[in-house]
Design a protein around this motif. Structure first.
Motif, PDB file in Angstrom:
ATOM      1  N   LEU A 143       4.843  -1.229   1.657  1.00 42.83           N
ATOM      2  CA  LEU A 143       3.579  -0.459   0.945  1.00 42.83           C
ATOM      3  C   LEU A 143       3.538   0.835   2.082  1.00 42.83           C
ATOM      4  CD1 LEU A 143       0.766  -2.977   0.745  1.00 42.83           C
ATOM      5  CD2 LEU A 143       2.018  -1.539  -1.150  1.00 42.83           C
ATOM      6  N   TYR A 144       3.464   1.989   1.769  1.00 47.64           N
ATOM      7  CA  TYR A 144       3.412   2.969   2.543  1.00 47.64           C
ATOM      8  C   TYR A 144       2.080   3.008   3.298  1.00 47.64           C
ATOM      9  CZ  TYR A 144       7.587   5.328   0.596  1.00 47.64           C
ATOM     10  OH  TYR A 144       8.706   5.846   0.352  1.00 47.64           O
ATOM     11  N   HIS A 145       1.763   3.815   4.153  1.00 42.48           N
ATOM     12  CA  HIS A 145       0.312   3.651   5.077  1.00 42.48           C
ATOM     13  C   HIS A 145      -0.653   4.363   4.227  1.00 42.48           C
ATOM     14  CE1 HIS A 145       1.695   2.468   8.955  1.00 42.48           C
ATOM     15  NE2 HIS A 145       2.858   3.170   8.950  1.00 42.48           N
ATOM     16  N   GLU A 146      -0.137   5.138   3.244  1.00 39.46           N
ATOM     17  CA  GLU A 146      -1.210   5.902   2.455  1.00 39.46           C
ATOM     18  C   GLU A 146      -1.615   5.211   1.169  1.00 39.46           C
ATOM     19  OE1 GLU A 146       2.136   7.163   3.232  1.00 39.46           O
ATOM     20  OE2 GLU A 146       1.274   8.332   4.878  1.00 39.46           O
ATOM     21  N   ASP A 147      -0.805   4.043   0.920  1.00 35.84           N
ATOM     22  CA  ASP A 147      -1.130   3.338  -0.457  1.00 35.84           C
ATOM     23  C   ASP A 147      -2.254   2.547  -0.123  1.00 35.84           C
ATOM     24  OD1 ASP A 147      -1.190   0.715  -1.959  1.00 35.84           O
ATOM     25  OD2 ASP A 147       0.700   1.465  -2.505  1.00 35.84           O
ATOM     26  N   THR A 148      -3.231   2.655  -1.106  1.00 35.26           N
ATOM     27  CA  THR A 148      -4.712   2.026  -1.147  1.00 35.26           C
ATOM     28  C   THR A 148      -4.416   0.409  -0.611  1.00 35.26           C
ATOM     29  OG1 THR A 148      -4.237   1.538  -3.406  1.00 35.26           O
ATOM     30  CG2 THR A 148      -5.370   3.595  -2.704  1.00 35.26           C
ATOM     31  N   HIS A 149      -3.591  -0.041  -0.858  1.00 33.03           N
ATOM     32  CA  HIS A 149      -3.360  -1.632  -0.691  1.00 33.03           C
ATOM     33  C   HIS A 149      -2.892  -1.685   0.885  1.00 33.03           C
ATOM     34  CE1 HIS A 149      -4.171  -2.712  -4.920  1.00 33.03           C
ATOM     35  NE2 HIS A 149      -3.077  -1.784  -5.136  1.00 33.03           N
ATOM     36  N   TYR A 150      -2.449  -0.680   1.547  1.00 34.72           N
ATOM     37  CA  TYR A 150      -1.882  -0.915   2.786  1.00 34.72           C
ATOM     38  C   TYR A 150      -2.956  -1.208   4.033  1.00 34.72           C
ATOM     39  CZ  TYR A 150       0.768  -0.503   7.367  1.00 34.72           C
ATOM     40  OH  TYR A 150       1.159  -0.783   8.322  1.00 34.72           O
ATOM     41  N   SER A 151      -4.209  -0.725   3.788  1.00 32.21           N
ATOM     42  CA  SER A 151      -5.242  -1.184   4.492  1.00 32.21           C
ATOM     43  C   SER A 151      -5.865  -2.402   4.613  1.00 32.21           C
ATOM     44  CB  SER A 151      -6.474   0.164   4.450  1.00 32.21           C
ATOM     45  OG  SER A 151      -6.731  -0.137   3.040  1.00 32.21           O
ATOM     46  N   ALA A 152      -5.761  -3.046   3.486  1.00 26.50           N
ATOM     47  CA  ALA A 152      -5.954  -4.460   3.129  1.00 26.50           C
ATOM     48  C   ALA A 152      -4.981  -5.365   3.872  1.00 26.50           C
ATOM     49  CB  ALA A 152      -6.258  -4.966   1.805  1.00 26.50           C
ATOM     50  N   PHE A 153      -3.696  -4.828   3.739  1.00 31.07           N
ATOM     51  CA  PHE A 153      -2.643  -5.574   4.320  1.00 31.07           C
ATOM     52  C   PHE A 153      -2.573  -5.546   5.895  1.00 31.07           C
ATOM     53  CE2 PHE A 153       1.455  -5.243   6.383  1.00 31.07           C
ATOM     54  CZ  PHE A 153       2.451  -6.457   6.030  1.00 31.07           C
ATOM     55  N   ALA A 154      -3.216  -4.422   6.622  1.00 31.59           N
ATOM     56  CA  ALA A 154      -3.244  -4.301   7.928  1.00 31.59           C
ATOM     57  C   ALA A 154      -4.541  -4.880   8.438  1.00 31.59           C
ATOM     58  CB  ALA A 154      -3.401  -2.532   8.056  1.00 31.59           C
ATOM     59  N   ARG A 155      -5.513  -4.982   7.573  1.00 37.45           N
ATOM     60  CA  ARG A 155      -6.764  -5.599   8.194  1.00 37.45           C
ATOM     61  C   ARG A 155      -6.227  -7.209   8.262  1.00 37.45           C
ATOM     62  NH1 ARG A 155      -9.458  -4.598   4.104  1.00 37.45           N
ATOM     63  NH2 ARG A 155      -9.797  -6.605   3.215  1.00 37.45           N
ATOM     64  N   LYS A 156      -5.707  -7.769   7.254  1.00 37.56           N
ATOM     65  CA  LYS A 156      -5.595  -9.194   7.217  1.00 37.56           C
ATOM     66  C   LYS A 156      -4.496  -9.382   8.355  1.00 37.56           C
ATOM     67  CE  LYS A 156      -6.067 -11.214   3.513  1.00 37.56           C
ATOM     68  NZ  LYS A 156      -5.915 -12.035   2.090  1.00 37.56           N
ATOM     69  N   ALA A 157      -3.664  -8.580   8.518  1.00 40.78           N
ATOM     70  CA  ALA A 157      -2.597  -8.985   9.660  1.00 40.78           C
ATOM     71  C   ALA A 157      -3.354  -8.925  10.982  1.00 40.78           C
ATOM     72  CB  ALA A 157      -1.368  -7.921   9.738  1.00 40.78           C
ATOM     73  N   LYS A 158      -4.037  -7.827  11.392  1.00 40.17           N
ATOM     74  CA  LYS A 158      -4.675  -7.848  12.585  1.00 40.17           C
ATOM     75  C   LYS A 158      -5.961  -8.815  12.536  1.00 40.17           C
ATOM     76  CE  LYS A 158      -4.209  -2.822  13.077  1.00 40.17           C
ATOM     77  NZ  LYS A 158      -4.487  -1.678  12.472  1.00 40.17           N
ATOM     78  N   GLU A 159      -6.405  -9.276  11.648  1.00 39.78           N
ATOM     79  CA  GLU A 159      -7.497 -10.348  11.837  1.00 39.78           C
ATOM     80  C   GLU A 159      -6.845 -11.759  12.347  1.00 39.78           C
ATOM     81  OE1 GLU A 159      -9.215 -10.663   7.983  1.00 39.78           O
ATOM     82  OE2 GLU A 159     -10.403  -9.086   8.016  1.00 39.78           O
ATOM     83  N   ASN A 160      -5.677 -11.730  12.098  1.00 32.97           N
ATOM     84  CA  ASN A 160      -4.877 -13.098  12.262  1.00 32.97           C
ATOM     85  C   ASN A 160      -3.857 -12.657  13.677  1.00 32.97           C
ATOM     86  OD1 ASN A 160      -5.401 -15.137  10.235  1.00 32.97           O
ATOM     87  ND2 ASN A 160      -5.220 -13.409   9.237  1.00 32.97           N
ATOM     88  N   GLY A 161      -3.936 -11.695  14.185  1.00 33.77           N
ATOM     89  CA  GLY A 161      -3.346 -11.618  15.760  1.00 33.77           C
ATOM     90  C   GLY A 161      -1.988 -10.853  15.365  1.00 33.77           C
ATOM     91  N   PHE A 162      -1.686 -10.180  14.137  1.00 34.24           N
ATOM     92  CA  PHE A 162      -0.268  -9.738  13.741  1.00 34.24           C
ATOM     93  C   PHE A 162      -0.356  -8.218  14.103  1.00 34.24           C
ATOM     94  CE2 PHE A 162       0.397 -13.895  12.256  1.00 34.24           C
ATOM     95  CZ  PHE A 162       1.545 -14.168  11.829  1.00 34.24           C
ATOM     96  N   LYS A 163       0.751  -7.732  14.427  1.00 32.72           N
ATOM     97  CA  LYS A 163       0.778  -6.369  14.311  1.00 32.72           C
ATOM     98  C   LYS A 163       1.417  -6.048  12.836  1.00 32.72           C
ATOM     99  CE  LYS A 163       1.644  -2.053  16.163  1.00 32.72           C
ATOM    100  NZ  LYS A 163       1.375  -1.166  15.103  1.00 32.72           N
ATOM    101  N   ASP A 164       0.787  -5.009  12.217  1.00 30.09           N
ATOM    102  CA  ASP A 164       1.374  -4.518  10.950  1.00 30.09           C
ATOM    103  C   ASP A 164       2.469  -3.488  10.955  1.00 30.09           C
ATOM    104  OD1 ASP A 164      -1.113  -3.147  11.699  1.00 30.09           O
ATOM    105  OD2 ASP A 164      -0.457  -1.826  10.111  1.00 30.09           O
TER     106      ASP A 164
END
Length: 194
Positions: A143-164
């Motif tokens: 997913l490109y950073h600009e994709d509307t779904h990327y922010s959800a992907f990044a948020r879920k990754a960060k919540e679990n201690g992952f780097k997106d």
């Protein structure tokens, strides 16, 4: 009638993506393993640089080709359902630095609920008695950073201690898209398929 050649490595006439993430596992695994092959380093220097850049990016390190070598690398696919389990020993000035990377990759799909929080304890427990191993957690998507779904992907990754990471975050832009000595790498990373 011949069709115009388009190198869509990941896209065919299917109406769905099939098991694209499995292909991503194999290509990324191969790239990481290329960092430890003398032949690649000596005869495919562009490929070597691209692969080292990817690995160093996931380790949170600046690329260092002059003083640091990959002394050992081990990549396992689907180890305890973890997409990629990477162990790497970096050698600099005769000192070994041990790292392990847990990688979850997604093509365009979201991270499932509890997926990352399930994998991380398995990974952490394995290294509980190995305090010298630096642990890293990466969630990679197409997913490109600009994709509307990327922010959800990044948020879920960060919540679990992952780097997106967007897949091309792992690409060494300093080479300006220069093709490597490998058609596999060029087809997957340099020619447009996303």
């Amino acid at each position: 009638m011949l069709r115009e050649y388009k190198p869509f490595f990941m896209i065919d006439d299917s109406c769905k993506d099939g098991h694209v993430e499995t292909i991503m596992d194999y290509v990324l695994s191969w790239c990481f393993r290329c960092t430890n092959y003398r032949y690649v380093k000596e005869h495919q220097p562009i490929l070597y640089r691209y692969c080292m850049y990817m690995l160093f990016k996931l380790l949170g390190k600046e690329l260092d080709l002059n003083y640091t070598v990959v002394d050992r690398i081990s990549v396992k696919k689907q180890q305890q359902k973890i997409d990629l389990w990477v162990e790497v020993d970096l050698k600099r000035n005769n000192k070994i630095e041990e790292h392990a990377i847990l990688i979850e990759n997604k093509y365009y799909s979201p991270i499932r609920d509890h997926q990352l929080e399930t994998y991380k304890p398995i990974f952490d427990e394995f290294y509980a008695d190995k305090p010298n191993v630096h642990l890293h957690y990466a969630a990679i998507t197409c997913l490109y950073h600009e994709d509307t779904h990327y922010s959800a992907f990044a948020r879920k990754a960060k919540e679990n201690g992952f780097k997106d990471y967007f897949i091309y975050d792992l690409f060494d832009e300093s080479l300006n898209g220069q093709e490597s000595e490998s058609e596999i790498f060029n087809e997957f990373f340099i020619r447009e398929w996303l």
